[in-house]
Scaffold this motif. Structure first.
Motif, PDB file in Angstrom:
ATOM      1  N   ALA A 156      -6.586   2.650   2.914  1.00  0.00           N
ATOM      2  CA  ALA A 156      -6.436   3.488   4.106  1.00  0.00           C
ATOM      3  C   ALA A 156      -4.987   3.926   4.293  1.00  0.00           C
ATOM      4  CB  ALA A 156      -6.922   2.733   5.343  1.00  0.00           C
ATOM      5  N   ARG A 157      -4.043   3.035   3.939  1.00  0.00           N
ATOM      6  CA  ARG A 157      -2.624   3.368   4.072  1.00  0.00           C
ATOM      7  C   ARG A 157      -2.120   4.210   2.903  1.00  0.00           C
ATOM      8  NH1 ARG A 157      -2.156  -2.224   5.233  1.00  0.00           N
ATOM      9  NH2 ARG A 157      -1.225  -2.513   3.160  1.00  0.00           N
ATOM     10  N   GLY A 158      -2.797   4.126   1.776  1.00  0.00           N
ATOM     11  CA  GLY A 158      -2.305   4.767   0.561  1.00  0.00           C
ATOM     12  C   GLY A 158      -2.520   6.267   0.552  1.00  0.00           C
ATOM     13  N   LEU A 159      -1.852   6.915  -0.371  1.00  0.00           N
ATOM     14  CA  LEU A 159      -2.021   8.351  -0.586  1.00  0.00           C
ATOM     15  C   LEU A 159      -1.615   8.683  -2.014  1.00  0.00           C
ATOM     16  CD1 LEU A 159       1.077   9.681  -0.558  1.00  0.00           C
ATOM     17  CD2 LEU A 159       0.812   9.359   1.888  1.00  0.00           C
ATOM     18  N   SER A 160      -1.916   9.898  -2.428  1.00  0.00           N
ATOM     19  CA  SER A 160      -1.543  10.384  -3.749  1.00  0.00           C
ATOM     20  C   SER A 160      -0.826  11.714  -3.597  1.00  0.00           C
ATOM     21  CB  SER A 160      -2.780  10.550  -4.635  1.00  0.00           C
ATOM     22  OG  SER A 160      -3.440   9.313  -4.821  1.00  0.00           O
ATOM     23  N   LEU A 161       0.244  11.877  -4.352  1.00  0.00           N
ATOM     24  CA  LEU A 161       1.028  13.105  -4.347  1.00  0.00           C
ATOM     25  C   LEU A 161       1.047  13.685  -5.755  1.00  0.00           C
ATOM     26  CD1 LEU A 161       4.062  11.817  -2.235  1.00  0.00           C
ATOM     27  CD2 LEU A 161       2.100  13.140  -1.410  1.00  0.00           C
ATOM     28  N   LEU A 162       0.803  14.990  -5.866  1.00  0.00           N
ATOM     29  CA  LEU A 162       0.789  15.652  -7.162  1.00  0.00           C
ATOM     30  C   LEU A 162       1.714  16.860  -7.138  1.00  0.00           C
ATOM     31  CD1 LEU A 162      -2.450  14.777  -6.416  1.00  0.00           C
ATOM     32  CD2 LEU A 162      -2.634  15.275  -8.849  1.00  0.00           C
ATOM     33  N   TRP A 163       2.255  17.186  -8.283  1.00  0.00           N
ATOM     34  CA  TRP A 163       3.189  18.299  -8.454  1.00  0.00           C
ATOM     35  C   TRP A 163       2.870  18.976  -9.770  1.00  0.00           C
ATOM     36  CZ3 TRP A 163       6.586  19.279 -12.423  1.00  0.00           C
ATOM     37  CH2 TRP A 163       7.649  20.177 -12.190  1.00  0.00           C
ATOM     38  N   GLY A 164       2.985  20.286  -9.812  1.00  0.00           N
ATOM     39  CA  GLY A 164       2.757  20.991 -11.060  1.00  0.00           C
ATOM     40  C   GLY A 164       3.636  22.218 -11.177  1.00  0.00           C
ATOM     41  N   MET A 165       4.013  22.535 -12.411  1.00  0.00           N
ATOM     42  CA  MET A 165       4.814  23.719 -12.677  1.00  0.00           C
ATOM     43  C   MET A 165       4.282  24.419 -13.923  1.00  0.00           C
ATOM     44  SD  MET A 165       8.952  24.193 -13.224  1.00  0.00           S
ATOM     45  CE  MET A 165       9.025  23.104 -14.669  1.00  0.00           C
ATOM     46  N   ALA A 166       4.003  25.707 -13.789  1.00  0.00           N
ATOM     47  CA  ALA A 166       3.627  26.549 -14.922  1.00  0.00           C
ATOM     48  C   ALA A 166       4.791  27.504 -15.207  1.00  0.00           C
ATOM     49  CB  ALA A 166       2.363  27.334 -14.606  1.00  0.00           C
ATOM     50  N   VAL A 167       5.098  27.700 -16.485  1.00  0.00           N
ATOM     51  CA  VAL A 167       6.196  28.566 -16.903  1.00  0.00           C
ATOM     52  C   VAL A 167       5.693  29.481 -18.009  1.00  0.00           C
ATOM     53  CG1 VAL A 167       8.540  28.658 -17.847  1.00  0.00           C
ATOM     54  CG2 VAL A 167       7.876  26.772 -16.327  1.00  0.00           C
ATOM     55  N   ASP A 168       6.147  30.756 -18.006  1.00  0.00           N
ATOM     56  CA  ASP A 168       5.743  31.663 -19.076  1.00  0.00           C
ATOM     57  C   ASP A 168       6.899  31.939 -20.036  1.00  0.00           C
ATOM     58  OD1 ASP A 168       7.366  33.619 -17.930  1.00  0.00           O
ATOM     59  OD2 ASP A 168       5.702  34.883 -17.249  1.00  0.00           O
ATOM     60  N   ALA A 169       6.638  32.726 -21.042  1.00  0.00           N
ATOM     61  CA  ALA A 169       7.628  32.960 -22.099  1.00  0.00           C
ATOM     62  C   ALA A 169       8.872  33.672 -21.593  1.00  0.00           C
ATOM     63  CB  ALA A 169       6.983  33.760 -23.229  1.00  0.00           C
ATOM     64  N   ASP A 170       8.774  34.372 -20.478  1.00  0.00           N
ATOM     65  CA  ASP A 170       9.920  35.076 -19.910  1.00  0.00           C
ATOM     66  C   ASP A 170      10.693  34.234 -18.896  1.00  0.00           C
ATOM     67  OD1 ASP A 170       9.456  37.420 -21.384  1.00  0.00           O
ATOM     68  OD2 ASP A 170       7.939  38.070 -19.935  1.00  0.00           O
ATOM     69  N   GLY A 171      10.275  32.973 -18.728  1.00  0.00           N
ATOM     70  CA  GLY A 171      10.979  32.090 -17.806  1.00  0.00           C
ATOM     71  C   GLY A 171      10.488  32.133 -16.383  1.00  0.00           C
ATOM     72  N   ARG A 172       9.484  32.956 -16.114  1.00  0.00           N
ATOM     73  CA  ARG A 172       8.915  32.952 -14.764  1.00  0.00           C
ATOM     74  C   ARG A 172       8.184  31.631 -14.528  1.00  0.00           C
ATOM     75  NH1 ARG A 172       7.869  38.549 -16.241  1.00  0.00           N
ATOM     76  NH2 ARG A 172       5.983  37.779 -17.273  1.00  0.00           N
ATOM     77  N   ALA A 173       8.252  31.125 -13.296  1.00  0.00           N
ATOM     78  CA  ALA A 173       7.671  29.818 -13.002  1.00  0.00           C
ATOM     79  C   ALA A 173       6.887  29.858 -11.698  1.00  0.00           C
ATOM     80  CB  ALA A 173       8.760  28.753 -12.924  1.00  0.00           C
ATOM     81  N   ALA A 174       5.873  29.020 -11.631  1.00  0.00           N
ATOM     82  CA  ALA A 174       5.116  28.782 -10.393  1.00  0.00           C
ATOM     83  C   ALA A 174       5.042  27.281 -10.183  1.00  0.00           C
ATOM     84  CB  ALA A 174       3.719  29.382 -10.491  1.00  0.00           C
ATOM     85  N   VAL A 175       5.355  26.823  -8.980  1.00  0.00           N
ATOM     86  CA  VAL A 175       5.339  25.400  -8.647  1.00  0.00           C
ATOM     87  C   VAL A 175       4.430  25.187  -7.435  1.00  0.00           C
ATOM     88  CG1 VAL A 175       6.721  23.418  -7.904  1.00  0.00           C
ATOM     89  CG2 VAL A 175       7.668  25.059  -9.547  1.00  0.00           C
ATOM     90  N   SER A 176       3.582  24.194  -7.506  1.00  0.00           N
ATOM     91  CA  SER A 176       2.707  23.857  -6.379  1.00  0.00           C
ATOM     92  C   SER A 176       2.618  22.349  -6.245  1.00  0.00           C
ATOM     93  CB  SER A 176       1.307  24.440  -6.574  1.00  0.00           C
ATOM     94  OG  SER A 176       1.323  25.848  -6.598  1.00  0.00           O
ATOM     95  N   ARG A 177       2.339  21.905  -5.013  1.00  0.00           N
ATOM     96  CA  ARG A 177       2.191  20.475  -4.737  1.00  0.00           C
ATOM     97  C   ARG A 177       0.845  20.224  -4.061  1.00  0.00           C
ATOM     98  NH1 ARG A 177       8.378  20.170  -3.050  1.00  0.00           N
ATOM     99  NH2 ARG A 177       7.671  21.009  -1.056  1.00  0.00           N
TER     100      ARG A 177
END
Length: 351
Positions: A276-297
């Motif tokens: 009940a006290r616990g939780l989970s945190l996730l993070w992700g990053m996608a990057v393309d060949a031109d260096g563009r990036a998307a980050v979400s949590r």
């Protein structure tokens, strides 16, 4: 009493949580596993039907699957138990769900895709914390950056670990790590890399592990380069790196027996209060060949609690006719936003 689905491994730590969740939602699982004594006690407690049989008893397994349209397989380590259950589902036409996080099991199921499509059977391993939230996060990042060529995922959680999870970890302790490069799963040393990630509370050091998304995220997104990290205490990182030299010893029968005896003496898993006290945190990053990036949590309830919720909801969807044939990942079957329907889940796109 007619059963809605077969729950194999129902008296294990996570199996019990799943059975209780199913009962709360009005479902009646057929409780199953090898231990008749534990099954009888659990069935009496929950007022549910039960059946005792081993997975190498093909006749008993097929008979049980013949009574229900879907199995939720919760008896690990899945590296030993998944294949006979998958093969039985292909024989009987039952849909297959499990709660594995093991790369080899995902790849085994993926290799059965053509057979499953021909049989009209859905194979959906990883219907729990492994890998519903991370797979949905990966698919969301691919949606945000369709040109992505690399994907990095990371997670951390609080609440504790079950005996089943620890047993799986012990059995794979000497196998090292794994990443995906150029579309191929590649073995790398244990604790291959470390980096800092902000889950929303400031930077945290995370280390690579051979998590299931090394397999599933590729099937979900087509992104060829994938790594998965988790927060690991420094002492444990040192131990992981030591296995690079001692892997042969950790895999030996005497050491395996010693580790498993130690695990058996510990608690079955987190207490209700810890979950009940616990939780989970996730993070992700996608990057393309031109260096563009998307980050979400992503923020979710504690992992075992979430596993019970997502796996039972997957069963409900199958019973409602939502069971696309063939090998599936959570996001391929139910979309990148499926994780958002569960209480306590929040997703944030980081600009």
């Amino acid at each position: 009493m007619a059963a809605d689905f077969l729950l194999y491994g129902s008296y294990g730590y996570t199996g019990r949580l799943i059975a209780e969740r199913a009962r709360e939602l009005g479902l009646s699982p057929l409780l199953a596993g090898r231990d008749a004594r534990q099954l009888e006690a659990q069935a009496a407690e929950l007022g549910l039907p039960h059946r005792a049989f081993a997975l190498d008893d093909a006749a008993a397994l097929d008979a049980a699957l013949g009574e229900t349209p879907v199995v939720l397989h919760a008896a690990g380590p899945f590296s030993r138990t998944a294949r006979p259950m998958v093969e039985a589902c292909l024989r009987t036409g039952a849909h297959y769900l499990d709660i594995t996080g093991e790369i080899g099991v995902f790849e085994m199921a993926a290799a059965q895709d053509a057979k499953a499509r021909a049989a009209g059977v859905m194979l959906l391993p990883g219907a729990g914390f492994d890998v519903v939230p991370s797979d949905c996060l990966a698919a969301h990042l691919k949606r945000r950056l369709p040109s992505a060529t690399s994907l990095t995922l990371a997670f951390m959680g609080t609440g504790g670990v079950s005996r089943g999870t620890l047993t799986t970890m012990a059995e794979s302790a000497g196998e090292g790590g794994a990443v995906r490069r150029g579309g191929r799963i590649t073995r790398v040393p244990a604790a291959y890399r470390s980096m800092e990630v902000d889950f929303g509370r400031g930077p945290v050091t995370v280390t690579t592990i051979p998590w299931g998304d090394v397999s599933t995220a590729y099937h979900s997104t087509g992104i060829p380069d994938i790594q998965v990290y988790t927060r690991v205490p420094r002492r444990q990182v040192r131990m992981m790196r030591a296995t690079r030299r001692l892997g042969w010893l950790l895999g030996s029968a005497p050491v395996q027996r010693m580790m498993k005896r130690s695990i058996a003496r510990g608690p079955a898993g987190p207490t209700p209060e810890q979950r009940a006290r616990g939780l989970s945190l996730l993070w992700g990053m996608a990057v393309d060949a031109d260096g563009r990036a998307a980050v979400s949590r992503l923020r979710t309830p504690e992992g075992y609690t979430l596993t019970a919720r997502t796996s039972v909801e997957a069963v409900r969807r199958v019973l409602a006719g939502e069971a696309p044939a063939g090998f599936q990942t959570p996001s391929r079957a139910y979309g990148p936003d499926w994780i958002l329907q569960f209480d306590g889940v929040q997703r944030e796109d980081v600009e």
